[in-house]
Design a protein around this motif. Sequence first.
Motif, PDB file in Angstrom:
ATOM      1  N   LYS A 122      19.968   5.702  52.459  1.00  0.00           N
ATOM      2  CA  LYS A 122      18.960   5.221  53.399  1.00  0.00           C
ATOM      3  C   LYS A 122      19.616   4.986  54.749  1.00  0.00           C
ATOM      4  N   GLY A 123      18.921   5.322  55.817  1.00  0.00           N
ATOM      5  CA  GLY A 123      19.450   5.046  57.159  1.00  0.00           C
ATOM      6  C   GLY A 123      20.470   6.047  57.662  1.00  0.00           C
ATOM      7  N   ASN A 124      20.499   7.221  57.019  1.00  0.00           N
ATOM      8  CA  ASN A 124      21.396   8.303  57.455  1.00  0.00           C
ATOM      9  C   ASN A 124      22.852   7.830  57.534  1.00  0.00           C
ATOM     10  N   GLU A 125      23.593   8.256  58.581  1.00  0.00           N
ATOM     11  CA  GLU A 125      25.025   7.957  58.676  1.00  0.00           C
ATOM     12  C   GLU A 125      25.296   6.461  58.822  1.00  0.00           C
ATOM     13  N   ALA A 126      24.341   5.721  59.378  1.00  0.00           N
ATOM     14  CA  ALA A 126      24.572   4.296  59.623  1.00  0.00           C
ATOM     15  C   ALA A 126      24.887   3.553  58.331  1.00  0.00           C
ATOM     16  N   MET A 127      24.199   3.899  57.231  1.00  0.00           N
ATOM     17  CA  MET A 127      24.452   3.225  55.967  1.00  0.00           C
ATOM     18  C   MET A 127      25.877   3.454  55.491  1.00  0.00           C
ATOM     19  N   ILE A 128      26.377   4.671  55.635  1.00  0.00           N
ATOM     20  CA  ILE A 128      27.734   4.985  55.194  1.00  0.00           C
ATOM     21  C   ILE A 128      28.763   4.316  56.100  1.00  0.00           C
TER      22      ILE A 128
END
Length: 381
Positions: A122-128
């Motif tokens: 969830k939240g694209n790259e921001a979550m990672i």
Amino acid sequence: MAEEHVGSRASVAAIMNAITHRSFRHWTRAVSVAFILLAGYLSLRFFSGYHESPYLTSPIDSEASTSAPEPPATLGVNLVLASTQKDNVEWAYNVSIPNANLNIIRYVADDPNAPYHPPQNKGNEAMIILTYLYEFYDDLPDISIFTHSTDGAWHNEELFDLRIAPALNVLDLDEVVRRQYVNLKVSGYNGCPAWIRTSITSISSPGYSGLKEEEPYMKEIFQDNFPGDEVPEIFGSACCSQFAVTKEAIQAKPREQYLRHRDWLLNQQYPNNISGRLWEHLWAYIFLGRAVECPVEYKNMCRQYHICFEDQESYERWVKMEKERLEYEGNKNNPELPNPDEASVKAMENMKFVITNMKEGAVTRGKSASLREKIAGDLPK
């Protein structure tokens, strides 16, 4: 009496002449012997492997001429990839960042069994990125670099053929250390200088543009994540959540802050294209405390990647021509479009020649530390 004096003077002259010739012969013989001895001595020194400098130097000069320059420091670097199971990330294992002891950390968003994975896709790259910052907080290398899982993408620089690997291969880690945080994208297209206005709070706000879907939510999301901070009027930074940041900059914020941001991302109900894109505008605020981070592009390219155009105008001219070339190549390979005429082909060949020469000149200038300092030395920290 006068004849006796003349005879006496002649005798004395003859005697002196004889002495002079004899002294000259002795002197010449002595010089010859000395020369032969010196030549022999120098020959022995030469053939025994000893080479003596022909110049007299002070001990300091001599030491300076024989000591090797200090090698650049090797920095620990984690290259953190935001990926899914289907992504091919082999390109990352061929990256060679100068002066880096490189370690690849692949996060897989949709595989809970992967060695590194976020709690939810969830939240694209921001979550990672937020997951990494929290999980690695106490075990960080000198520099952490975050990229997408693909090498080629539209948002990478034209100077690197729209690829991220060539950019990483020339990234100046000293510049990252100097500035603490650098966006890997130099061009401010779709991000700079004043991209997001927090006065836009709904799609009906005056001045709202459908090109910035995330803009109406920026004020609310900022207040949720940074309670007590004054809301900036504008946000501006290059896209697209690909950046390098130092250990010191990460640890300047408490570990729990990254967990709090991630929890917000987990619990919010915005679509990924909204929530993920909003975080693209927040990284510079987190690490530098600045809502606007838009360095002058040609100077930034020079300092960060050692590709040095002489001014912004020549840099923008090159980018414009390269975009035209890419569009031309795309149209040429499109079977639904007519083939270009002879004049267009010739014009493009001339443009390619200019493009190549300008880039080669910029690369050559970038190899000189003094020219880099002259061109971009005043780029703020």
